[in-house]
Design a protein around this motif. Sequence first.
Motif, PDB file in Angstrom:
ATOM      1  N   ARG A   1      42.459  34.010  30.810  1.00 51.28           N
ATOM      2  CA  ARG A   1      43.697  34.761  31.041  1.00 51.28           C
ATOM      3  C   ARG A   1      44.461  34.950  29.724  1.00 51.28           C
ATOM      4  NH1 ARG A   1      45.818  31.369  34.097  1.00 51.28           N
ATOM      5  NH2 ARG A   1      44.942  31.994  36.103  1.00 51.28           N
ATOM      6  N   GLY A   2      44.522  33.886  28.933  1.00 50.49           N
ATOM      7  CA  GLY A   2      45.217  33.968  27.655  1.00 50.49           C
ATOM      8  C   GLY A   2      44.539  34.917  26.683  1.00 50.49           C
ATOM      9  N   ARG A   3      43.217  34.917  26.667  1.00 52.38           N
ATOM     10  CA  ARG A   3      42.481  35.799  25.758  1.00 52.38           C
ATOM     11  C   ARG A   3      42.655  37.262  26.171  1.00 52.38           C
ATOM     12  NH1 ARG A   3      36.714  32.740  25.342  1.00 52.38           N
ATOM     13  NH2 ARG A   3      36.266  34.337  23.752  1.00 52.38           N
ATOM     14  N   ILE A   4      42.748  37.501  27.475  1.00 53.60           N
ATOM     15  CA  ILE A   4      43.013  38.869  27.945  1.00 53.60           C
ATOM     16  C   ILE A   4      44.414  39.288  27.530  1.00 53.60           C
ATOM     17  CG2 ILE A   4      43.351  40.286  30.000  1.00 53.60           C
ATOM     18  CD1 ILE A   4      41.115  38.635  31.340  1.00 53.60           C
ATOM     19  N   ALA A   5      45.403  38.398  27.748  1.00 59.29           N
ATOM     20  CA  ALA A   5      46.791  38.718  27.402  1.00 59.29           C
ATOM     21  C   ALA A   5      46.957  38.967  25.909  1.00 59.29           C
ATOM     22  CB  ALA A   5      47.708  37.577  27.847  1.00 59.29           C
ATOM     23  N   ALA A   6      46.155  38.280  25.092  1.00 60.12           N
ATOM     24  CA  ALA A   6      46.248  38.443  23.640  1.00 60.12           C
ATOM     25  C   ALA A   6      45.551  39.706  23.150  1.00 60.12           C
ATOM     26  CB  ALA A   6      45.649  37.214  22.947  1.00 60.12           C
TER      27      ALA A   6
ATOM     28  N   GLY B   1      44.040  39.652  40.522  1.00 55.29           N
ATOM     29  CA  GLY B   1      44.024  41.048  40.113  1.00 55.29           C
ATOM     30  C   GLY B   1      43.806  41.256  38.628  1.00 55.29           C
ATOM     31  N   VAL B   2      43.344  40.215  37.927  1.00 56.14           N
ATOM     32  CA  VAL B   2      43.129  40.300  36.484  1.00 56.14           C
ATOM     33  C   VAL B   2      41.716  40.760  36.152  1.00 56.14           C
ATOM     34  CG1 VAL B   2      43.099  38.950  34.330  1.00 56.14           C
ATOM     35  CG2 VAL B   2      44.848  38.507  36.068  1.00 56.14           C
ATOM     36  N   VAL B   3      40.754  40.345  36.977  1.00 54.73           N
ATOM     37  CA  VAL B   3      39.333  40.553  36.703  1.00 54.73           C
ATOM     38  C   VAL B   3      38.695  41.296  37.868  1.00 54.73           C
ATOM     39  CG1 VAL B   3      37.116  39.322  36.506  1.00 54.73           C
ATOM     40  CG2 VAL B   3      39.074  38.597  35.145  1.00 54.73           C
ATOM     41  N   ARG B   4      37.689  42.098  37.578  1.00 56.37           N
ATOM     42  CA  ARG B   4      36.922  42.791  38.615  1.00 56.37           C
ATOM     43  C   ARG B   4      35.452  42.453  38.445  1.00 56.37           C
ATOM     44  NH1 ARG B   4      36.222  49.356  39.453  1.00 56.37           N
ATOM     45  NH2 ARG B   4      34.857  49.227  41.259  1.00 56.37           N
TER      46      ARG B   4
ATOM     47  N   ARG C   1      40.259  44.074  34.562  1.00 59.00           N
ATOM     48  CA  ARG C   1      40.711  45.153  35.449  1.00 59.00           C
ATOM     49  C   ARG C   1      41.779  45.997  34.773  1.00 59.00           C
ATOM     50  NH1 ARG C   1      40.415  46.196  40.662  1.00 59.00           N
ATOM     51  NH2 ARG C   1      39.466  44.181  41.126  1.00 59.00           N
ATOM     52  N   ALA C   2      41.599  47.304  34.845  1.00 53.32           N
ATOM     53  CA  ALA C   2      42.648  48.232  34.423  1.00 53.32           C
ATOM     54  C   ALA C   2      43.698  48.285  35.514  1.00 53.32           C
ATOM     55  CB  ALA C   2      42.065  49.619  34.170  1.00 53.32           C
ATOM     56  N   GLN C   3      44.935  48.068  35.172  1.00 58.72           N
ATOM     57  CA  GLN C   3      46.005  47.993  36.169  1.00 58.72           C
ATOM     58  C   GLN C   3      46.440  49.398  36.579  1.00 58.72           C
ATOM     59  OE1 GLN C   3      46.907  45.031  37.554  1.00 58.72           O
ATOM     60  NE2 GLN C   3      45.218  44.265  36.302  1.00 58.72           N
ATOM     61  N   GLU C   4      45.689  49.962  37.516  1.00 57.11           N
ATOM     62  CA  GLU C   4      45.983  51.308  38.003  1.00 57.11           C
ATOM     63  C   GLU C   4      46.775  51.226  39.303  1.00 57.11           C
ATOM     64  OE1 GLU C   4      42.245  53.167  38.492  1.00 57.11           O
ATOM     65  OE2 GLU C   4      41.789  53.219  36.350  1.00 57.11           O
ATOM     66  N   PRO C   5      47.653  52.201  39.563  1.00 52.44           N
ATOM     67  CA  PRO C   5      48.386  52.189  40.826  1.00 52.44           C
ATOM     68  C   PRO C   5      47.457  52.419  42.010  1.00 52.44           C
ATOM     69  CG  PRO C   5      48.734  54.268  39.665  1.00 52.44           C
ATOM     70  CD  PRO C   5      47.988  53.363  38.712  1.00 52.44           C
ATOM     71  N   ARG C   6      47.836  51.873  43.160  1.00 45.97           N
ATOM     72  CA  ARG C   6      47.043  52.101  44.373  1.00 45.97           C
ATOM     73  C   ARG C   6      47.052  53.583  44.739  1.00 45.97           C
ATOM     74  NH1 ARG C   6      49.455  47.108  45.916  1.00 45.97           N
ATOM     75  NH2 ARG C   6      47.942  45.567  46.662  1.00 45.97           N
ATOM     76  N   ARG C   7      45.936  54.046  45.266  1.00 43.76           N
ATOM     77  CA  ARG C   7      45.890  55.384  45.841  1.00 43.76           C
ATOM     78  C   ARG C   7      46.394  55.310  47.278  1.00 43.76           C
ATOM     79  NH1 ARG C   7      43.297  58.676  42.374  1.00 43.76           N
ATOM     80  NH2 ARG C   7      41.666  57.801  41.017  1.00 43.76           N
TER      81      ARG C   7
ATOM     82  N   PRO D   1      40.286  43.963  26.076  1.00 42.59           N
ATOM     83  CA  PRO D   1      41.153  45.029  26.593  1.00 42.59           C
ATOM     84  C   PRO D   1      40.732  45.467  27.993  1.00 42.59           C
ATOM     85  CG  PRO D   1      39.599  45.896  24.992  1.00 42.59           C
ATOM     86  CD  PRO D   1      39.421  44.409  24.979  1.00 42.59           C
ATOM     87  N   PRO D   2      41.584  46.215  28.690  1.00 40.46           N
ATOM     88  CA  PRO D   2      41.237  46.699  30.030  1.00 40.46           C
ATOM     89  C   PRO D   2      39.916  47.458  30.041  1.00 40.46           C
ATOM     90  CG  PRO D   2      43.555  47.080  29.590  1.00 40.46           C
ATOM     91  CD  PRO D   2      42.959  46.593  28.307  1.00 40.46           C
ATOM     92  N   GLY D   3      39.059  47.126  31.007  1.00 37.21           N
ATOM     93  CA  GLY D   3      37.768  47.770  31.151  1.00 37.21           C
ATOM     94  C   GLY D   3      36.641  47.086  30.413  1.00 37.21           C
ATOM     95  N   SER D   4      36.956  46.138  29.532  1.00 37.99           N
ATOM     96  CA  SER D   4      35.906  45.492  28.749  1.00 37.99           C
ATOM     97  C   SER D   4      35.206  44.408  29.558  1.00 37.99           C
ATOM     98  CB  SER D   4      36.489  44.891  27.474  1.00 37.99           C
ATOM     99  OG  SER D   4      37.416  43.860  27.777  1.00 37.99           O
TER     100      SER D   4
END
Length: 247
Positions: A17-22, A59-62, A72-78, A26-29
């Motif tokens: 989580r910390g490595r993602i926040a830093a 909701g951080v990882v997919r 996970r890219a933080q996209e709005p719900r459809r 990046p999103p999608g990687s």
Amino acid sequence: MTASGPSAYLQVAEQIRGRIAAGEYPPGSQLPSLAELQAQYGYSHGVGQSAYRLLEQEGVVRAKQGRGYFVRAQEPRRTLVRRGPDTAAALAAQGVDPTWRSQSTTEAATPQVAERLEIEPGDPVMHTSYVHLVDDEPGYLVESWEPMAVTGQALIVLPEAGPHAGIGVTARMALIGITTGDPVERLTARVLTRAEAQALALLPGAPALAIRRTHYDRATGRPVETADLVLPGERWSAEYGERPTAG
């Protein structure tokens, strides 16, 4: 860091989580594989799976079936608009390119399906399974059943084949003189089953919206189609009703 004990997965999840926040991921990687985590931290694959499962619930990882774990890219719900006959048009209005995969088979109605269609268990029904794609990715699932006594002698018997393929329940039934109008729907919240999660490239236990839909013949009141829709809760909201216009 070497993680051990009951809280090992929490320690690993916090590190990721910390490595993602830093911004390291990046999103999608793609994130490290379970084998890479094991080599780095020195613990079993089960700890890594638990850490990723926790991050997915947050909701951080997919998880992508057969490919691994991704930020996970933080996209709005459809929004799946539940009014009018054309869901595809509603999605297209949001800039979505809706397509689907389907398979239809003739089956004997289970007691549960028979009750919903008000027929006898064992009566023949057309069962169609759908994976609806949104921008070429699995978006939501539908299982639909229609009594063969209603459609079996007509060209509309196969919902996704023949001259009337893909036009929707309301339009297909109108071709054989049945007016249905808007279906009756029941919305509940639950979690994805293993099979549903696999079809949607998610993990079992993720939140879901489950919609039980039934179309009725307005003239006779008999059910002519019933379906189960399953929408991943993290990707979708459902909208009902229609805003009145001033006039």
